[in-house]
Design a protein around this motif. Structure first.
Motif, short mmCIF file in Angstrom:
data_model
loop_
_atom_site.label_atom_id
_atom_site.label_comp_id
_atom_site.label_asym_id
_atom_site.label_seq_id
_atom_site.Cartn_x
_atom_site.Cartn_y
_atom_site.Cartn_z
N SER A 189 0.84 -1.19 0.00
CA SER A 189 0.00 0.00 0.00
C SER A 189 0.88 1.25 0.00
CB SER A 189 -0.90 0.00 1.24
OG SER A 189 -0.13 -0.16 2.42
N ASP A 190 0.31 2.36 -0.46
CA ASP A 190 1.12 3.58 -0.59
C ASP A 190 1.25 4.35 0.73
OD1 ASP A 190 -1.38 4.74 -0.35
OD2 ASP A 190 -1.41 5.62 -2.37
N GLY A 191 0.33 4.10 1.67
CA GLY A 191 0.40 4.79 2.95
C GLY A 191 -0.09 6.23 2.91
N THR A 192 -0.56 6.69 1.77
CA THR A 192 -0.93 8.11 1.65
C THR A 192 -2.35 8.34 1.13
OG1 THR A 192 0.05 8.17 -0.56
CG2 THR A 192 1.44 8.89 1.28
N CYS A 193 -2.95 7.38 0.48
CA CYS A 193 -4.27 7.61 -0.12
C CYS A 193 -5.33 7.74 0.97
CB CYS A 193 -4.63 6.48 -1.08
SG CYS A 193 -5.23 4.98 -0.25
N VAL A 194 -6.56 8.01 0.57
CA VAL A 194 -7.63 8.28 1.54
C VAL A 194 -7.86 7.07 2.45
CG1 VAL A 194 -9.41 7.66 -0.17
CG2 VAL A 194 -10.02 9.06 1.81
N PHE A 195 -7.80 5.86 1.90
CA PHE A 195 -8.07 4.69 2.74
C PHE A 195 -6.89 4.37 3.65
CE2 PHE A 195 -11.08 4.09 -0.81
CZ PHE A 195 -12.24 4.19 -0.06
N CYS A 196 -5.67 4.56 3.15
CA CYS A 196 -4.51 4.36 4.03
C CYS A 196 -4.55 5.34 5.20
CB CYS A 196 -3.21 4.52 3.25
SG CYS A 196 -2.82 3.12 2.17
N GLN A 197 -4.95 6.58 4.91
CA GLN A 197 -5.03 7.57 5.99
C GLN A 197 -6.10 7.20 7.01
OE1 GLN A 197 -4.93 11.74 4.89
NE2 GLN A 197 -3.75 11.25 3.06
N SER A 212 -7.46 -1.58 1.44
CA SER A 212 -8.27 -0.98 0.38
C SER A 212 -7.52 0.15 -0.31
CB SER A 212 -9.59 -0.44 0.97
OG SER A 212 -10.39 -1.51 1.43
N CYS A 213 -6.19 0.17 -0.18
CA CYS A 213 -5.37 1.22 -0.79
C CYS A 213 -5.69 1.38 -2.28
CB CYS A 213 -3.88 0.89 -0.62
SG CYS A 213 -2.80 2.11 -1.40
N LEU A 214 -5.82 2.63 -2.70
CA LEU A 214 -6.15 2.91 -4.09
C LEU A 214 -5.01 2.55 -5.04
CD1 LEU A 214 -7.90 6.38 -3.60
CD2 LEU A 214 -8.99 4.17 -4.08
N HIS A 215 -3.78 2.47 -4.48
CA HIS A 215 -2.62 2.18 -5.32
C HIS A 215 -1.87 0.96 -4.78
CE1 HIS A 215 -3.38 6.62 -5.33
NE2 HIS A 215 -3.58 6.30 -6.61
ZN LIG Z 1 -3.22 3.84 0.03
#
Ligand SMILES: [Zn+2]
Length: 344
Positions: A88-96, A102-105
């Motif tokens: 996961s990217d750790g920055t998208c809306v779901f990671c936050q 459910s990370c978008l990336h």
């Molecule tokens: Zn994410």
């Protein structure tokens, strides 16, 4: 490099595959030092249709960063890192929001051209968001417990949160596999007063008691439901952790929840519908859960492991090397082993 490939039910081989290498600037290349076999790997081990190309395997690993892409900032060459079972990217809306699965990336290991953890090396996408640096040496005695942060300890914790475990609560854990055992650890840690483990393997039950289980129910089906009710003044449990996924376990879990209680499901559901929906509806039972955002829980659980307050690594009762992985699958499938650790 060499990696584990599954070609069909019961057919696991260690094969030479293309070397892992950096592709995206956000990638890290990790040489795997520890990995393991998951209870969820046993679903395809029992059911997968034969394929010529095979499926790479493994989603739990610790390793050393060998190279990083030009955009990677938080991990560097030489770091020892643990990877959660989804990247996961750790920055998208779901990671936050703490829902990294459910990370978008983001995505999953061992599919869509991504390496699996049961191999010598892995290309890690979104390395900054995915990897967590471990402040220990690569052969530290805590390695088994640290490896459980990839999946089973985070998954047990997720089940406990979804089941709303808290101080003074009565908890029932359905399943005595590695996730169920970690669910017991999580329930105890979150303050549960009574922890009932539903399982029947003597070695696992013994470990569950050491982890904090107060009662054992070895019956199955209706008898198990009746026994749990006896142990809970006839009411059922406030919190039920469903750590298996097949239909009978789901029926049992929903049937032993107390009115107003909650069921946290982390076993991969093996059927489309939720059974006993009318009973759970009229009892106002909350049904929650899903794949654990293991990445979200590492910050909270890592100090617990490092300071020795929890020892989830005790779920590993067999150690093998990469060549021993096919036999490790067999041993877990035949319930000879709870969970198999792979050392490289
Ligand atoms: Zn994410």
């Amino acid at each position: 490099m060499r990696a584990t490939v599954m070609y069909g039910a019961g057919d696991v081989r260690v094969k030479t595959v293309p070397d892992a290498r950096l592709i995206e600037p956000t990638d890290a290349l990790v040489t795997v030092t520890r990995a393991c076999i998951c209870g969820s790997d046993l679903w395809p081990y029992n059911q997968m249709e034969h394929t010529e190309t095979g499926q790479r395997m493994g989603h739990e690993f610790i390793g050393i960063v060998d190279a990083v892409g030009s955009d990677v900032r938080t991990v560097k060459v030489g770091d020892l890192v643990v990877a959660p079972f989804a990247w996961s990217d750790g920055t998208c809306v779901f990671c936050q929001e703490g829902l990294h699965t459910s990370c978008l990336h983001g995505g999953w290991w061992a599919r869509d051209g991504i390496d699996g953890g049961q191999g010598e090396a892995v290309r890690v996408p979104q390395a900054d968001g995915t990897l967590v640096i471990l402040p220990v040496g690569k052969d530290d005695a805590l390695m088994p417990s640290l490896l459980t942060l990839s999946d089973v300890m985070g998954t047990g914790h997720h089940a406990a949160l979804a089941a709303r475990v808290g101080p003074g609560k009565t908890v029932a854990v359905v399943g005595d596999g590695a996730v169920g055992l970690c669910g017991v650890i999580a329930a105890k840690r979150l303050g549960a007063e009574q922890i009932i483990i539903l399982g029947r393997h003597p070695d696992r039950i013994a470990l569950a008691k050491e982890f904090g289980a107060t009662d054992v129910v070895s019956e199955r089906g209706d008898d198990a439901v009746e026994r749990v009710r006896e142990l809970t003044n006839g009411f059922g449990a406030h919190s039920v952790l469903e750590c298996v996924g097949h239909g009978q376990a789901t029926v049992t879990a929903l049937s032993i929840a107390r009115p107003g209680g909650a069921v946290g499901r982390v076993g991969l559901p093996q059927q489309e519908s939720i059974p006993t929906k009318l009973t759970s509806f009229f009892d106002n039972v909350t049904i929650g859960g899903g794949p654990a955002p293991a990445r979200a829980y590492i910050e909270e659980l890592l100090p617990e492991v490092l300071e020795g307050r929890i020892e989830p690594g005790r779920v590993f009762d067999r150690v093998t090397n990469l060549d021993g992985v096919p036999d490790g699958y067999r041993a877990m499938n035949e319930r000879e082993a709870i969970k198999v650790l792979i050392e490289f």
